[in-house]
Design an enzyme around this catalytic site. Sequence first.
Site, PDB file in Angstrom:
ATOM      1  N   LYS A 118       0.875  -1.367   0.005  1.00 33.83           N
ATOM      2  CA  LYS A 118       0.040   0.012  -0.064  1.00 33.83           C
ATOM      3  C   LYS A 118       0.923   1.124  -0.066  1.00 33.83           C
ATOM      4  CE  LYS A 118      -1.704   1.587   4.147  1.00 33.83           C
ATOM      5  NZ  LYS A 118      -1.434   2.920   4.246  1.00 33.83           N
ATOM      6  N   ASN A 119       1.970   1.217   0.965  1.00 32.31           N
ATOM      7  CA  ASN A 119       2.560   2.344   1.119  1.00 32.31           C
ATOM      8  C   ASN A 119       3.631   2.788  -0.094  1.00 32.31           C
ATOM      9  OD1 ASN A 119       1.414   3.145   3.450  1.00 32.31           O
ATOM     10  ND2 ASN A 119       2.905   2.800   4.698  1.00 32.31           N
ATOM     11  N   CYS A 158      -4.547  13.200  13.618  1.00 33.38           N
ATOM     12  CA  CYS A 158      -4.397  11.717  13.211  1.00 33.38           C
ATOM     13  C   CYS A 158      -4.532  10.901  14.588  1.00 33.38           C
ATOM     14  CB  CYS A 158      -3.313  11.442  12.565  1.00 33.38           C
ATOM     15  SG  CYS A 158      -2.844   9.832  12.371  1.00 33.38           S
ATOM     16  N   ARG A 210       1.289  14.544  13.771  1.00 28.26           N
ATOM     17  CA  ARG A 210       1.893  14.348  12.097  1.00 28.26           C
ATOM     18  C   ARG A 210       1.854  15.607  11.250  1.00 28.26           C
ATOM     19  NH1 ARG A 210      -0.542   8.436  10.232  1.00 28.26           N
ATOM     20  NH2 ARG A 210       1.234   8.724   8.573  1.00 28.26           N
ATOM     21  N   ASP A 246       5.174   0.525  11.894  1.00 27.81           N
ATOM     22  CA  ASP A 246       3.891   0.064  11.619  1.00 27.81           C
ATOM     23  C   ASP A 246       4.083  -1.657  12.030  1.00 27.81           C
ATOM     24  OD1 ASP A 246       3.110   2.356  10.394  1.00 27.81           O
ATOM     25  OD2 ASP A 246       3.371   1.675   8.335  1.00 27.81           O
ATOM     26  N   ILE A 269       8.753   7.305  16.962  1.00 25.10           N
ATOM     27  CA  ILE A 269       8.152   7.857  15.729  1.00 25.10           C
ATOM     28  C   ILE A 269       6.954   8.757  15.684  1.00 25.10           C
ATOM     29  CG2 ILE A 269       7.737   7.615  13.133  1.00 25.10           C
ATOM     30  CD1 ILE A 269      10.458   6.504  13.628  1.00 25.10           C
ATOM     31  N   ARG A 294      -8.490  -0.494   4.904  1.00 26.37           N
ATOM     32  CA  ARG A 294      -7.706   0.457   4.515  1.00 26.37           C
ATOM     33  C   ARG A 294      -6.233  -0.211   4.112  1.00 26.37           C
ATOM     34  NH1 ARG A 294      -5.883   4.461   8.180  1.00 26.37           N
ATOM     35  NH2 ARG A 294      -4.694   5.013   6.318  1.00 26.37           N
TER      36      ARG A 294
HETATM   37  C1  UD1 Z   1       4.853   6.944   6.518  1.00 29.15           C
HETATM   38  C2  UD1 Z   1       3.814   5.535   6.212  1.00 29.15           C
HETATM   39  C3  UD1 Z   1       3.409   5.155   7.585  1.00 29.15           C
HETATM   40  C4  UD1 Z   1       4.513   4.964   8.445  1.00 29.15           C
HETATM   41  C5  UD1 Z   1       5.340   6.304   8.472  1.00 29.15           C
HETATM   42  C6  UD1 Z   1       6.631   5.796   9.407  1.00 29.15           C
HETATM   43  C7  UD1 Z   1       2.825   6.069   4.111  1.00 29.15           C
HETATM   44  C8  UD1 Z   1       1.702   6.390   3.206  1.00 29.15           C
HETATM   45  N1  UD1 Z   1       2.710   6.166   5.339  1.00 29.15           N
HETATM   46  O1  UD1 Z   1       3.848   7.876   6.948  1.00 29.15           O
HETATM   47  O2  UD1 Z   1       2.507   3.999   7.374  1.00 29.15           O
HETATM   48  O3  UD1 Z   1       3.954   4.682   9.864  1.00 29.15           O
HETATM   49  O4  UD1 Z   1       5.793   6.573   7.304  1.00 29.15           O
HETATM   50  O5  UD1 Z   1       7.219   5.019   8.930  1.00 29.15           O
HETATM   51  O6  UD1 Z   1       3.880   5.893   3.466  1.00 29.15           O
HETATM   52  N2  UD1 Z   1       7.117  14.779  10.693  1.00 29.15           N
HETATM   53  C9  UD1 Z   1       7.317  16.088  10.947  1.00 29.15           C
HETATM   54  N3  UD1 Z   1       7.092  16.854   9.791  1.00 29.15           N
HETATM   55  C10 UD1 Z   1       6.705  16.421   8.613  1.00 29.15           C
HETATM   56  C11 UD1 Z   1       6.433  15.145   8.441  1.00 29.15           C
HETATM   57  C12 UD1 Z   1       6.780  14.079   9.441  1.00 29.15           C
HETATM   58  O7  UD1 Z   1       7.728  16.262  12.212  1.00 29.15           O
HETATM   59  O8  UD1 Z   1       6.623  17.467   7.760  1.00 29.15           O
HETATM   60  C13 UD1 Z   1       7.279  13.535  11.709  1.00 29.15           C
HETATM   61  C14 UD1 Z   1       6.032  12.887  12.017  1.00 29.15           C
HETATM   62  O9  UD1 Z   1       4.987  13.459  13.104  1.00 29.15           O
HETATM   63  C15 UD1 Z   1       6.634  11.527  12.623  1.00 29.15           C
HETATM   64  C16 UD1 Z   1       8.002  11.420  11.806  1.00 29.15           C
HETATM   65  O10 UD1 Z   1       8.048  12.564  11.253  1.00 29.15           O
HETATM   66  O11 UD1 Z   1       6.962  11.764  13.965  1.00 29.15           O
HETATM   67  C17 UD1 Z   1       7.862  10.330  10.747  1.00 29.15           C
HETATM   68  O12 UD1 Z   1       6.577  10.723  10.004  1.00 29.15           O
HETATM   69  P1  UD1 Z   1       6.427  10.350   8.411  1.00 29.15           P
HETATM   70  O13 UD1 Z   1       7.825   9.608   8.102  1.00 29.15           O
HETATM   71  O14 UD1 Z   1       6.379  11.587   7.800  1.00 29.15           O
HETATM   72  O15 UD1 Z   1       5.144   9.566   8.267  1.00 29.15           O
HETATM   73  P2  UD1 Z   1       4.334   9.436   6.866  1.00 29.15           P
HETATM   74  O16 UD1 Z   1       5.376   9.728   5.909  1.00 29.15           O
HETATM   75  O17 UD1 Z   1       3.114  10.383   7.001  1.00 29.15           O
END
Ligand code: UD1
Length: 423
Positions: free
Chosen positions: A22-23, A120, A125, A308, A331, A401
Amino acid sequence: MDKLIIQGGRRLEGTIEISGAKNAALPLMASTILAPGKHVLENVANLKDILTMCELLEKLGARVDRSRLESDGILEIDSADIQSRRAPYELVKTMRASILALGPLYARFGCAEVSFPGGCAIGARPVDLHLKGLEMLGAKISVEHGYIVAEKQDAHANEITFDTVTVTGTENVMMAAALTPGKTVLLNAAQEPEVVDLAEYMIEMGAKIKGAGTERIELAGVESLKPGVHRIMPDRIEAGTYLVAAAITGGELLLKNCNAGHLESVIAKLHEAGVGIEKSEAGLRVWRKGKLRGVDIRTTPYPGFPTDMQAQMMALLSLAESGVSMITETIFENRFQHALELQRMGANIKMEGNRALVTGVKKLSGAKVMATDLRASASLVLAGLASQNTTEVSRVYHLDRGYEKMEEKLNAVGAKIQRAKEA
Ligand code: UD1
């Protein structure tokens, strides 16, 4: 709304085919915006999130042929006629990954509007790093009426260091940089295999990208990209979940179509906990070797232990026959809600901040439980499989999902799970 009714205590044995990730599929689908024309994606799982991304692409004006999605895992996306640049609130609020439209819309059209993703269940996030990355490539970013508006002003390549490792942030900025003139370097980039899968498809489309899968990704901007054909990588989290399913039921499974190389940290922890896992030509064989031992887990970005898989491992470690397990979630700040439900099934879990101390109990007992997110739901299903008598997991839409035909796959190897409407 559906619920799952699980008759626990049955040993699983047989073969499970792993679906496409999915991801990986979600960013790859978004990347079709980059190159006008007909894209073919193979090994796409038929999941709610995938259908939401189809809907989003259609809202933008793409034509999506999903007639072979369920039967063959094939999606054809024709992005030639995209007119709209706007990812609406109604879709973004149901799937945060809609933010992945931001980078490619901006790259192709020089402007994009994406509804600001809200809170979320598993934490705040934020998307600040996605926006900072685009700004560093010359975008003007504003927030208007709940929408992120990105407009191309003075497009230029740059060296961008992510403050935190972000998976979708890396993907968004990579897609934007692919069509930005000059050499862009991304530092502290996410190294997840899904980022590599996206980069591989983008390279097939004509992008110039080096270093995907490491913390330094280099891109040389090109003027345009052309559509192609790509097979989505196997879902490493689905595979990890079924590794735990075999272990927690004392069973033996063969997982086909999975990539063991993507699961090293998970396999290492399962080995440590007393689970047998062997790679062969046929797939990944997993069985319960002896007594389950407690192990410590700390979630970190790839290649570390994936957040995850944290909830599923917690279910398993709840039944450890010796030792205690310390689970540290680094995370997401609020990702222990499954622990409260596992406690209702008899698990002994003490939480403090981002740490959970799990002391194994002799048995879990079936209960009515409710999940708050995708992986939490999976952990409750796993606990249900191992527990005595009946477990009812409500709010199954979370599972739908991200897990293709979960109950069908598990029933085919000996589980007894029934789907029913919630009263
Ligand atoms: C993706 C995955 C999700 C997985 C996560 C972590 C997809 C669609 N989803 O989510 O299943 O759980 O990676 O492996 O691929 N952060 C910030 N600022 C930002 C972006 C992120 O502070 O602009 C922080 C987040 O709050 C979190 C960390 O960075 O603490 C990692 O998040 P991130 O890797 O961005 O998660 P997603 O990409 O949303």
